[in-house]
Enzyme design. Structure first.
Site, mmCIF file in Angstrom:
data_model
loop_
_atom_site.group_PDB
_atom_site.id
_atom_site.type_symbol
_atom_site.label_atom_id
_atom_site.label_comp_id
_atom_site.label_asym_id
_atom_site.label_seq_id
_atom_site.Cartn_x
_atom_site.Cartn_y
_atom_site.Cartn_z
ATOM 1 N N ASP A 1 -28.884 15.670 -43.071
ATOM 2 C CA ASP A 1 -29.635 16.162 -43.972
ATOM 3 C C ASP A 1 -29.036 16.188 -45.580
ATOM 4 O OD1 ASP A 1 -31.469 17.603 -41.875
ATOM 5 O OD2 ASP A 1 -29.203 18.464 -41.383
ATOM 6 N N HIS B 1 -30.153 23.073 -39.092
ATOM 7 C CA HIS B 1 -30.643 21.731 -39.062
ATOM 8 C C HIS B 1 -32.077 21.493 -38.455
ATOM 9 C CE1 HIS B 1 -31.267 17.598 -38.282
ATOM 10 N NE2 HIS B 1 -31.286 17.514 -36.906
ATOM 11 N N GLY C 1 -27.181 7.162 -24.652
ATOM 12 C CA GLY C 1 -28.362 7.216 -25.602
ATOM 13 C C GLY C 1 -28.171 6.432 -26.972
ATOM 14 N N ARG D 1 -29.787 12.452 -46.353
ATOM 15 C CA ARG D 1 -31.213 12.311 -46.800
ATOM 16 C C ARG D 1 -31.443 12.853 -48.052
ATOM 17 N NH1 ARG D 1 -33.282 14.481 -40.875
ATOM 18 N NH2 ARG D 1 -33.320 12.518 -39.990
ATOM 19 N N GLY E 1 -26.170 17.429 -30.672
ATOM 20 C CA GLY E 1 -27.475 17.514 -29.646
ATOM 21 C C GLY E 1 -28.053 18.589 -30.276
ATOM 22 N N ASN E 2 -29.475 18.819 -30.389
ATOM 23 C CA ASN E 2 -30.314 19.852 -31.059
ATOM 24 C C ASN E 2 -30.480 21.011 -30.017
ATOM 25 O OD1 ASN E 2 -30.578 19.416 -33.788
ATOM 26 N ND2 ASN E 2 -31.981 17.646 -33.357
ATOM 27 N N ARG F 1 -35.904 15.570 -29.289
ATOM 28 C CA ARG F 1 -37.161 16.113 -29.472
ATOM 29 C C ARG F 1 -38.113 14.825 -29.479
ATOM 30 N NH1 ARG F 1 -37.989 19.214 -34.898
ATOM 31 N NH2 ARG F 1 -39.145 17.516 -35.418
ATOM 32 N N GLY G 1 -23.440 12.181 -24.182
ATOM 33 C CA GLY G 1 -24.885 11.324 -24.334
ATOM 34 C C GLY G 1 -24.683 9.831 -24.729
ATOM 35 N N ASN H 1 -31.799 22.725 -23.526
ATOM 36 C CA ASN H 1 -30.447 22.149 -23.922
ATOM 37 C C ASN H 1 -29.281 23.347 -24.145
ATOM 38 O OD1 ASN H 1 -30.714 19.515 -24.280
ATOM 39 N ND2 ASN H 1 -31.909 19.837 -26.499
HETATM 40 P P1 NAX Z 1 -31.010 9.916 -26.189
HETATM 41 O O1 NAX Z 1 -32.246 10.476 -25.487
HETATM 42 O O2 NAX Z 1 -31.119 8.496 -26.637
HETATM 43 O O3 NAX Z 1 -29.975 10.298 -25.511
HETATM 44 C C1 NAX Z 1 -29.314 11.437 -25.091
HETATM 45 C C2 NAX Z 1 -28.474 11.035 -23.815
HETATM 46 O O4 NAX Z 1 -27.799 12.312 -23.628
HETATM 47 C C3 NAX Z 1 -28.964 10.459 -22.736
HETATM 48 O O5 NAX Z 1 -28.131 9.335 -22.486
HETATM 49 C C4 NAX Z 1 -28.856 11.575 -21.714
HETATM 50 O O6 NAX Z 1 -28.628 10.965 -20.350
HETATM 51 C C5 NAX Z 1 -27.663 12.329 -22.260
HETATM 52 N N1 NAX Z 1 -27.600 13.720 -21.615
HETATM 53 C C6 NAX Z 1 -28.529 14.524 -21.219
HETATM 54 N N2 NAX Z 1 -28.006 15.593 -20.451
HETATM 55 C C7 NAX Z 1 -26.651 15.346 -20.493
HETATM 56 C C8 NAX Z 1 -25.556 15.998 -19.955
HETATM 57 N N3 NAX Z 1 -25.789 17.285 -19.541
HETATM 58 N N4 NAX Z 1 -24.234 15.486 -20.636
HETATM 59 C C9 NAX Z 1 -24.077 14.223 -21.302
HETATM 60 N N5 NAX Z 1 -25.195 13.782 -21.508
HETATM 61 C C10 NAX Z 1 -26.241 14.241 -21.300
HETATM 62 O O7 NAX Z 1 -31.097 10.942 -27.533
HETATM 63 P P2 NAX Z 1 -30.348 10.646 -29.032
HETATM 64 O O8 NAX Z 1 -31.185 9.866 -29.961
HETATM 65 O O9 NAX Z 1 -28.987 9.823 -28.706
HETATM 66 O O10 NAX Z 1 -30.159 12.042 -29.620
HETATM 67 C C11 NAX Z 1 -29.143 13.069 -29.087
HETATM 68 C C12 NAX Z 1 -29.388 14.333 -29.799
HETATM 69 O O11 NAX Z 1 -28.985 14.266 -31.194
HETATM 70 C C13 NAX Z 1 -30.819 14.808 -29.376
HETATM 71 O O12 NAX Z 1 -30.747 16.386 -29.083
HETATM 72 C C14 NAX Z 1 -31.553 14.971 -30.834
HETATM 73 O O13 NAX Z 1 -32.185 15.836 -31.139
HETATM 74 C C15 NAX Z 1 -30.089 15.096 -31.655
HETATM 75 N N6 NAX Z 1 -30.093 14.714 -33.349
HETATM 76 C C16 NAX Z 1 -29.559 15.680 -33.893
HETATM 77 C C17 NAX Z 1 -29.428 15.467 -35.268
HETATM 78 C C18 NAX Z 1 -28.731 16.482 -36.197
HETATM 79 O O14 NAX Z 1 -28.490 16.053 -37.297
HETATM 80 N N7 NAX Z 1 -27.765 17.378 -35.623
HETATM 81 C C19 NAX Z 1 -29.848 14.309 -35.842
HETATM 82 C C20 NAX Z 1 -30.423 13.189 -35.039
HETATM 83 C C21 NAX Z 1 -30.744 13.574 -33.581
HETATM 84 O O15 NAX Z 1 -32.216 14.116 -33.626
#
Ligand code: NAX
Length: 323
Positions: A158, A186, A13, A161, A129-130, A91, A10, A104
């Site tokens: 978390d 989470h 992202g 925070r 990733g969630n 999300r 990602g 996912n």
């Molecule tokens: P973004 O949408 O900005 O970036 C996600 C990136 O993943 C994009 O560039 C997309 O092209 C890429 N992607 C999608 N499918 C893929 C694949 N098969 N292989 C490689 N890359 C792929 O999201 P962002 O704000 O960076 O968040 C990323 C993830 O972190 C999300 O699932 C989000 O929900 C999760 N989070 C998890 C947290 C935690 O504490 N565990 C907190 C923050 C965040 O919400």
């Protein structure tokens, strides 16, 4: 010269856009080693990755060994020391976690298979990733050659925070607050637990709040902080999430003197299912992660643990065909 290879998925992202630069400018690796960085994103995002690569180069990081940008899983995961699985659909406003699950889960299944075939036995995988805990479960199932203890999911955001909110309440500096842990998933069922907290140099901090503040303000505020950020920013947390991933990686590499919270899969003394990634109170050194089994769980805490465990079991059941 020693080299550590760090893979970030990602990478085009939002979280990655902060995380990459934190890792390369930070002090995770205490030795003089260099960092090779491998950036994975989908084929449509390769032009963005090229721009990110140029920006990394323009920082002239002394630590940087080399940068690889790719959409190929084997190139990204093979020979990597640390695999940070950030890429997933985030999300967005109004979207429920359940909607995200199946979308996912398929991504993590495919990545897990390739990680299982191509990574080193010593590789450490951190799932961001969630839904992070359940995605970690999928990775674990598809990497039979990788020890389960090498896979953790992020709860540090978390925990950070919770510490910050608590620190504001009792007006104590963050670094004085110890043993504040977050249990479970989470998600909004997570349980930030103040029962064991100690505040250095302070004997009587508990007079600064009462039990109703814990249950009516503190716990829901921490549980819903992600949604609160989305409400204001219109996007999910990115900079604070990147900062937490940085902290998590630093702890995996160096250990921690404080109690930590990470999602792990384990037999445990708390009667929690050993078939879900659950966040426990942990003692972490540079080569081991151990549950702190002496923690007393009150009846009040037990109810919260049950709720978050139930949610994780439900998540697992939704994606069971992918396990
Ligand atoms: P973004 O949408 O900005 O970036 C996600 C990136 O993943 C994009 O560039 C997309 O092209 C890429 N992607 C999608 N499918 C893929 C694949 N098969 N292989 C490689 N890359 C792929 O999201 P962002 O704000 O960076 O968040 C990323 C993830 O972190 C999300 O699932 C989000 O929900 C999760 N989070 C998890 C947290 C935690 O504490 N565990 C907190 C923050 C965040 O919400």
């Amino acid at each position: 010269m020693k080299k550590h290879t760090v893979t970030i998925t990602g990478a085009a992202g939002n979280i990655a856009y902060s995380l990459i630069f934190r890792i390369l400018s930070g002090n995770i690796f205490k030795d003089e080693s260099k960092i090779q960085i491998k950036l994975l994103d989908i084929p449509e995002a390769q032009e963005i990755l090229k721009g990110v690569k140029y920006e990394i180069e323009d920082c002239a990081f002394e630590r940087l060994d080399s940068i690889i940008i790719t959409s190929d899983y084997e190139t990204a995961f093979g020979d990597s020391d640390f695999i940070l699985l950030v890429g997933a659909k985030p999300r967005t406003k109004g979207m429920q976690r359940a909607d995200l699950l199946l979308d996912n889960a398929n991504i993590f299944k495919e990545q897990g298979k390739v990680i299982g075939q191509s990574c080193k036995k010593s590789s450490k995988v951190i799932v961001v990733g969630n839904p992070a805990n359940t995605n970690a479960l999928i990775i674990n199932k598809h990497t039979p050659n990788l020890p389960s203890e090498n896979i953790t999911s992020l709860m540090k955001l978390d925990q950070n925070r919770a510490k910050s909110i608590f620190s504001s309440k009792i007006k104590a500096p963050i670094e004085k607050i110890k043993k504040l842990i977050v249990w479970g998933n989470h998600s909004a069922t997570q349980y930030p637990d103040l029962s064991n907290v100690s505040v250095q140099d302070s004997n009587d901090f508990s007079s600064l709040y009462d039990s109703s503040w814990i249950s009516e303000t503190f716990i829901p505020r921490v549980q819903n902080r992600g949604a609160e950020i989305i409400e204001f920013r219109g996007k999910s947390s990115a900079a604070s999430a990147a900062s937490a991933v940085y902290d998590h990686l630093k702890i995996i590499v160096n250990g921690s003197k404080d109690w930590e919270s990470m999602g792990i899969i384990s037999n445990n003394p708390f009667n929690i299912s050993s078939e879900v990634f659950f966040s426990y109170p942990l003692h972490i050194t540079n080569d081991s992660i151990k549950i702190i089994d002496s923690v007393h769980v009150s009846e009040f805490s037990r109810n919260y643990l049950k709720q978050t465990e139930t949610e994780l079991i439900k998540e697992r059941d939704i994606i069971k065909d992918l396990l």
